[in-house]
Design a protein around this motif. Structure first.
Motif, PDB file in Angstrom:
ATOM      1  N   HIS A   8      -5.997 -34.501  -2.840  1.00  0.00           N
ATOM      2  CA  HIS A   8      -6.080 -35.955  -2.938  1.00  0.00           C
ATOM      3  C   HIS A   8      -4.692 -36.560  -2.760  1.00  0.00           C
ATOM      4  O   HIS A   8      -3.670 -35.921  -3.052  1.00  0.00           O
ATOM      5  CB  HIS A   8      -6.696 -36.388  -4.275  1.00  0.00           C
ATOM      6  CG  HIS A   8      -5.956 -35.918  -5.481  1.00  0.00           C
ATOM      7  ND1 HIS A   8      -4.817 -36.521  -5.947  1.00  0.00           N
ATOM      8  CD2 HIS A   8      -6.206 -34.877  -6.332  1.00  0.00           C
ATOM      9  CE1 HIS A   8      -4.388 -35.904  -7.030  1.00  0.00           C
ATOM     10  NE2 HIS A   8      -5.213 -34.905  -7.284  1.00  0.00           N
ATOM     11  N   PRO A   9      -4.619 -37.785  -2.232  1.00  0.00           N
ATOM     12  CA  PRO A   9      -3.303 -38.409  -1.973  1.00  0.00           C
ATOM     13  C   PRO A   9      -2.438 -38.450  -3.225  1.00  0.00           C
ATOM     14  O   PRO A   9      -2.900 -38.744  -4.322  1.00  0.00           O
ATOM     15  CB  PRO A   9      -3.683 -39.830  -1.515  1.00  0.00           C
ATOM     16  CG  PRO A   9      -5.078 -39.706  -1.002  1.00  0.00           C
ATOM     17  CD  PRO A   9      -5.741 -38.658  -1.852  1.00  0.00           C
ATOM     18  N   GLY A  10      -1.162 -38.154  -3.030  1.00  0.00           N
ATOM     19  CA  GLY A  10      -0.217 -38.190  -4.134  1.00  0.00           C
ATOM     20  C   GLY A  10      -0.156 -36.920  -4.957  1.00  0.00           C
ATOM     21  O   GLY A  10       0.625 -36.845  -5.904  1.00  0.00           O
ATOM     22  N   ALA A  11      -0.970 -35.931  -4.624  1.00  0.00           N
ATOM     23  CA  ALA A  11      -0.982 -34.687  -5.398  1.00  0.00           C
ATOM     24  C   ALA A  11       0.334 -33.933  -5.228  1.00  0.00           C
ATOM     25  O   ALA A  11       0.879 -33.844  -4.125  1.00  0.00           O
ATOM     26  CB  ALA A  11      -2.150 -33.805  -4.962  1.00  0.00           C
ATOM     27  N   VAL A  12       0.846 -33.404  -6.332  1.00  0.00           N
ATOM     28  CA  VAL A  12       2.039 -32.557  -6.289  1.00  0.00           C
ATOM     29  C   VAL A  12       1.590 -31.131  -5.993  1.00  0.00           C
ATOM     30  O   VAL A  12       0.703 -30.606  -6.662  1.00  0.00           O
ATOM     31  CB  VAL A  12       2.806 -32.616  -7.620  1.00  0.00           C
ATOM     32  CG1 VAL A  12       4.044 -31.731  -7.561  1.00  0.00           C
ATOM     33  CG2 VAL A  12       3.195 -34.052  -7.943  1.00  0.00           C
ATOM     34  N   ARG A  13       2.176 -30.506  -4.999  1.00  0.00           N
ATOM     35  CA  ARG A  13       1.717 -29.179  -4.593  1.00  0.00           C
ATOM     36  C   ARG A  13       2.351 -28.076  -5.443  1.00  0.00           C
ATOM     37  O   ARG A  13       1.672 -27.157  -5.877  1.00  0.00           O
ATOM     38  CB  ARG A  13       2.029 -28.952  -3.108  1.00  0.00           C
ATOM     39  CG  ARG A  13       1.188 -29.850  -2.196  1.00  0.00           C
ATOM     40  CD  ARG A  13       1.476 -29.616  -0.727  1.00  0.00           C
ATOM     41  NE  ARG A  13       0.587 -30.438   0.093  1.00  0.00           N
ATOM     42  CZ  ARG A  13      -0.624 -30.081   0.491  1.00  0.00           C
ATOM     43  NH1 ARG A  13      -1.105 -28.893   0.145  1.00  0.00           N
ATOM     44  NH2 ARG A  13      -1.359 -30.891   1.222  1.00  0.00           N
ATOM     45  N   ALA A  14       3.642 -28.155  -5.659  1.00  0.00           N
ATOM     46  CA  ALA A  14       4.330 -27.125  -6.455  1.00  0.00           C
ATOM     47  C   ALA A  14       4.790 -27.757  -7.755  1.00  0.00           C
ATOM     48  O   ALA A  14       5.990 -27.949  -7.985  1.00  0.00           O
ATOM     49  CB  ALA A  14       5.498 -26.524  -5.688  1.00  0.00           C
ATOM     50  N   LEU A  15       3.838 -28.084  -8.620  1.00  0.00           N
ATOM     51  CA  LEU A  15       4.177 -28.741  -9.880  1.00  0.00           C
ATOM     52  C   LEU A  15       5.078 -27.865 -10.735  1.00  0.00           C
ATOM     53  O   LEU A  15       6.016 -28.329 -11.367  1.00  0.00           O
ATOM     54  CB  LEU A  15       2.903 -29.077 -10.660  1.00  0.00           C
ATOM     55  CG  LEU A  15       3.140 -29.787 -11.990  1.00  0.00           C
ATOM     56  CD1 LEU A  15       3.602 -31.221 -11.743  1.00  0.00           C
ATOM     57  CD2 LEU A  15       1.914 -29.758 -12.860  1.00  0.00           C
ATOM     58  N   VAL A  16       4.807 -26.557 -10.750  1.00  0.00           N
ATOM     59  CA  VAL A  16       5.589 -25.609 -11.544  1.00  0.00           C
ATOM     60  C   VAL A  16       6.216 -24.587 -10.604  1.00  0.00           C
ATOM     61  O   VAL A  16       5.513 -23.854  -9.910  1.00  0.00           O
ATOM     62  CB  VAL A  16       4.711 -24.874 -12.581  1.00  0.00           C
ATOM     63  CG1 VAL A  16       5.580 -23.986 -13.459  1.00  0.00           C
ATOM     64  CG2 VAL A  16       3.923 -25.861 -13.426  1.00  0.00           C
ATOM     65  N   LEU A  47       7.842 -30.853 -11.801  1.00  0.00           N
ATOM     66  CA  LEU A  47       8.180 -32.023 -10.992  1.00  0.00           C
ATOM     67  C   LEU A  47       7.525 -33.307 -11.478  1.00  0.00           C
ATOM     68  O   LEU A  47       7.644 -34.336 -10.824  1.00  0.00           O
ATOM     69  CB  LEU A  47       7.801 -31.763  -9.533  1.00  0.00           C
ATOM     70  CG  LEU A  47       8.632 -30.695  -8.825  1.00  0.00           C
ATOM     71  CD1 LEU A  47       8.166 -30.495  -7.398  1.00  0.00           C
ATOM     72  CD2 LEU A  47      10.112 -31.038  -8.855  1.00  0.00           C
ATOM     73  N   ALA A  48       6.801 -33.270 -12.579  1.00  0.00           N
ATOM     74  CA  ALA A  48       6.181 -34.478 -13.124  1.00  0.00           C
ATOM     75  C   ALA A  48       6.354 -34.457 -14.648  1.00  0.00           C
ATOM     76  O   ALA A  48       6.438 -33.383 -15.244  1.00  0.00           O
ATOM     77  CB  ALA A  48       4.696 -34.537 -12.742  1.00  0.00           C
ATOM     78  N   PRO A  49       6.403 -35.608 -15.316  1.00  0.00           N
ATOM     79  CA  PRO A  49       6.488 -36.939 -14.714  1.00  0.00           C
ATOM     80  C   PRO A  49       7.822 -37.198 -14.033  1.00  0.00           C
ATOM     81  O   PRO A  49       7.918 -38.035 -13.159  1.00  0.00           O
ATOM     82  CB  PRO A  49       6.289 -37.865 -15.913  1.00  0.00           C
ATOM     83  CG  PRO A  49       6.713 -37.054 -17.103  1.00  0.00           C
ATOM     84  CD  PRO A  49       6.332 -35.647 -16.793  1.00  0.00           C
ATOM     85  N   THR A  50       8.883 -36.485 -14.428  1.00  0.00           N
ATOM     86  CA  THR A  50      10.159 -36.489 -13.709  1.00  0.00           C
ATOM     87  C   THR A  50      10.592 -35.035 -13.572  1.00  0.00           C
ATOM     88  O   THR A  50      10.275 -34.192 -14.417  1.00  0.00           O
ATOM     89  CB  THR A  50      11.240 -37.275 -14.469  1.00  0.00           C
ATOM     90  OG1 THR A  50      11.388 -36.719 -15.787  1.00  0.00           O
ATOM     91  CG2 THR A  50      10.877 -38.746 -14.579  1.00  0.00           C
TER      92      THR A  50
END
Length: 860
Positions: A526-534, A823-826
């Motif tokens: 889905h748009p805006g999804a972070v691919r490599a969050l960890v 990578l989220a929220p910062t």
């Protein structure tokens, strides 16, 4: 007992005056046992200084009373003078003087009491309590304006008194046995009905009414038997600190006195300002004292104000911060801070006594050490800094072949490690072996396993010697790690979108094993999804002490839970190890991970997204970590069979609740091929829920495209391409075998390079040229020629080593560091990096290849 307050009224002065009463055991220098011989010394001592020496309840214990003083340096001189007089007279009779809460050995004849009507009345009334008072304390008297001020001082000081007890703890042994407590004196002392934390009182009249009630109840026979941890004088305007063990070190007593005076100044200021007294539950204050008696400086202490357990270094730091103004005004700040840091570095007297007992095998050696320290020996041999030790045991033959993080080329210990190595030397090999048994038991109790095919019950390997990272290093690493993780994320987004890096020639298409296609799951987020969050980024420190990135792990990087568990195990079984200025709190890692995962929830999740961890189950070697992280984050741990695909959503089969974020700890192919609780294959429903914004899969499918080692050589250039920034962290020189010219270089230098399959993980398929046999080199050469795009080669880095305990000594072992970025929220680096340790004569640190781990301390 120190039941009576000092008879001397302290003279008025512009500075707050203080004095100290110390209690000492007399021991026979042949038997090393406490003996009842104070009466034969007392007349001679009182002839020298009549007011300075007094008998106690036990005829083997004598008390000294210092002259009032304004200055800590003068106090120290006075304490040394009195100890010297006492030791001189004792020497002439074959006796030694011991400053400690208890003495390990007691002669049977010492169990009587001193002839005195008061003491005989106490014996008759209190029986076993009087018989067992073979204990010594340190009392500090400090001037106050009046007795009402003394009561206010008691109330404001109460939450801090257990810290002073921990600093003074010196009584681990009782009648030849290790009690398991740092201050067994406290256990004996608190058996008296009027001992313990100060009562919650309003003023002096309230205190006097309490004393009258206690006397009327028959609980105590005279006012001198008020044994609160702090109490006002009945005869003068002073307040008396009573919680501390007697101490062998004069500096330790001066530290306690300086802190006590600052506490009094703080309380007096509150009294004069009319501030209300704080109220704490008496049960919590008593529990804090118990914990301090149990732990000393080698275990967690209770922060009464914060209502939590904290490391002793933090407890002491909080106390110093609380008293900063008072210490500064008294001119004591520098002295007290220096003595506090030294106390934390050396550890408690209780720990040093145990270490001497472990090394020597006798309690007589402990008594000898205490006699020497009380006499004024600057340090007993067991406490000497490593650089001054004639023959260190653990580092005796330490010979690193490359850059070692703890030991310099000339064999000296690097400054950042001096306190740690000194502590390890005090513990010694036998002590570490004992701690290793405790470590194994602790790991089994926690289920901390990393099973292998040949050992289903294999414990996750953990070396007890922690690795240190300085604040400056961590600041540099943090900036570089965040930059690299952002680059990898930008590359993943680009490859699944415009592919500008390919069009502009920054990344050759030959470096990729595949190009994403529209029908693949990785193309339909889905748009805006972070691919490599960890991200799990592997670093090494090279032969020059420079940090370099070795690998990028973007699929399902493991290690956060193991790093957290390592910290808890080491803290539990080796409480002697405490960094002087503290370390970053690894316990914050899971909460930060949870926040990141929830921040990645899809738009349809609403304000209360549901997070779950998905695992293959107990058959996964890292299942311990999956379970631990789920528990720490407070979220369900589910296998695919505990999910259900329904109405375009993925739900928890047990309760039907939709899942918004699945933290994936399972290979994407295994997840997609698995069947849900109804037998439905999960691949289609999961991908559809992700595409329509009903589910976030973290990490996203397809991340292996970028953490393949074929892409690694181009990450630094891609940082500049995407962000216009030079890469902060260096990379290891790497050759792509897909390039004909580079392949020929690799084949010509196989014996010098490390050959890696681009899609390998867990150390699988790695061939380290300098350590490989001719047969292994021939085989890998054939594989490179047959499948050139499947391999890269890296320069053999002289990776740093770190001291690792091998059962008898410390030996250098190669280490790397896996750091975790969310990578989220910062973009943030978690305070849970995992240090991995290679076996002897190996560069491969992976647990599946025999590697181990260490607790990683990021120093404040």
């Amino acid at each position: 007992m120190g039941a009576r307050p000092s008879d001397r009224r302290l003279p008025p002065a512009p500075e707050v005056v203080l004095g100290v009463e110390e209690e000492f055991h007399l021991v026979d220098l042949e038997t090393r046992s406490a003996v009842p011989r104070v009466p034969e010394l007392l007349d001679e001592l009182q002839a020298l200084d009549g007011d300075a020496f007094a008998a106690e309840l036990k005829p083997s214990i004598i008390e000294t009373n210092s002259r009032p003083t304004h200055d800590l340096a003068d106090l120290r001189t006075e304490l040394v003078r009195l100890r010297g007089m006492l030791a001189h007279i004792a020497d002439g009779r074959g006796l030694g003087v011991v400053g400690a809460g208890t003495v390990p050995l007691i002669d049977g004849s010492a169990e009587g009491i001193t002839a005195s009507p008061r003491y005989e009345r106490m014996r008759d009334e209190y029986q076993v309590l009087a018989f067992e008072q073979q204990i010594c304390g340190t009392q500090v008297h400090v001037d106050v304006p009046d007795r009402d001020a003394a009561i206010t001082v008691m109330q404001h000081s109460a939450p801090w008194l257990p810290v002073l007890l921990a600093l003074s703890a010196s009584s681990p042994f009782w009648k030849g046995q290790d009690t398991g407590y740092a201050s067994s004196r406290t256990l004996a002392w608190h058996r008296w009905p009027t001992a313990g934390p100060p009562a919650p009182l309003r003023d002096a009249a309230d205190y006097d009414a309490l004393i009258a009630d206690l006397l009327a109840s028959g609980t105590m026979s005279d006012p001198g038997m008020v044994y609160f941890d702090m109490r006002p004088s009945a005869h003068q305007d002073t307040v008396e600190l009573r919680i501390c063990d007697a101490g062998p070190s004069v500096d330790g007593v001066v530290l306690v006195a300086g802190l006590a005076r600052a506490l009094v100044r703080h309380g007096v200021r509150a009294h004069l300002a009319g501030r209300p007294s704080p109220r704490y539950r008496p049960e919590l204050l008593r529990a804090a004292s118990w914990r301090a008696a149990r732990s000393g400086l080698e275990g967690d202490l209770v922060d009464v104000r914060g209502r939590e357990l904290v490391p002793p270094s933090r407890a002491v730091r909080l106390l110093l911060e609380h008293l900063d103004d008072e210490l500064d005004e008294a001119g004591d700040r520098d002295v007290v801070h220096e003595l506090a840091v030294d106390a934390l570095a050396r550890g408690s007297s209780a720990a040093r006594q145990r270490q001497r007992a472990n090394r020597s095998g006798t309690l007589e050696a402990v008594v000898d050490m205490l006699v020497a320290e009380t006499r004024g020996a600057p340090d007993s041999p067991v406490d000497a800094p490593v650089s001054e030790t004639v023959a260190p045991v653990l580092l005796a033959d330490y010979a690193p072949a490359a850059y070692d993080e703890a030991v310099a080329e000339d064999g000296t210990v690097r400054p950042a490690y001096s306190w740690l190595v000194s502590t390890l030397e005090r513990i010694g090999p036998s002590g570490l072996l004992v701690h290793e048994k405790s470590r194994d038991a602790e790991q089994r109790a926690r289920g901390m396993l990393f099973p292998q095919d040949d050992d289903a019950e294999r414990l996750f390997p953990l070396d007890l010697v922690p690795r240190l990272i300085t604040p400056g290093e961590w600041e540099t690493l943090t900036a570089g790690l965040v930059q690299r993780a952002r680059t990898c994320e930008a590359l993943l987004q680009d490859l699944h979108g415009e592919r500008a890096c390919l069009h502009d020639g920054v990344l050759p298409e030959a470096a990729l094993r595949w190009i994403p296609q529209p029908h693949e799951a990785a193309m339909n987020l889905h748009p805006g999804a972070v691919r490599a969050l960890v991200s799990g980024l592997d670093l090494v420190c090279d032969g020059e002490g420079e940090w370099k990135v070795l690998e990028d792990n973007l699929r399902i990087p493991s290690g956060i839970g193991y790093a957290l568990a390592d910290r808890r195990v080491v803290r539990s079984v080796l409480p002697e190890l405490q960094a002087p200025h503290g370390v970053l709190d690894a316990d914050e890692g899971p909460a930060m991970l949870r926040e990141a995962l929830l921040a990645s929830a899809p738009p349809a999740a609403g304000h209360d997204p549901v997070l779950a961890v998905v695992t293959e189950g107990p058959s996964d070697a890292a299942y311990f970590e999956h379970r631990m992280l789920a528990e720490e984050m407070g979220v369900p741990l589910l296998t695919p069979g505990e999910l259900r695909a329904a109405a375009g959503m993925i739900t928890i089969a047990e309760n039907g609740r939709p899942v918004d974020v699945l933290y994936r700890r399972i290979d994407e192919e295994v997840l997609f091929d698995a069947r849900d609780a109804e037998g439905v294959r999960l691949g289609g429903p999961v991908q559809e829920a992700v595409r329509t914004g009903r589910l976030t899969l973290s990490n996203a499918p397809g991340n292996g495209l970028v953490d393949d080692k074929g892409v690694y050589p181009f990450i630094s250039a891609l940082t500049e391409f995407y962000f216009g920034e030079k890469a902060t962290l260096a990379a290891v020189p790497t050759w792509s075998c897909a390039d004909p010219d580079q392949r020929e270089h690799v084949l010509d230098h196989l014996e010098e390079l490390v050959i890696k399959p681009v899609d390998g993980y867990g150390g699988q398929g790695i061939v380290v040229g300098p350590y490989a046999s001719a047969e292994e080199l021939e085989q890998v050469a054939a594989e490179v020629r047959a499948h050139p795009a499947g391999f890269v080669a890296q320069e053999t880095v002289r990776i740093s080593t770190h001291p690792t305990f091998t059962g008898a000594v410390l030996e250098p072992r190669v280490v790397d560091l896996r750091a975790f970025v969310v990578l989220a929220p910062t973009p943030t680096v978690l305070p849970t990096p995992l240090t991995r340790v290679a076996p002897a004569d190996s560069l491969v640190v992976n647990s599946s290849r025999g590697g181990g781990s260490k607790d990683t301390w990021i120093l404040r």
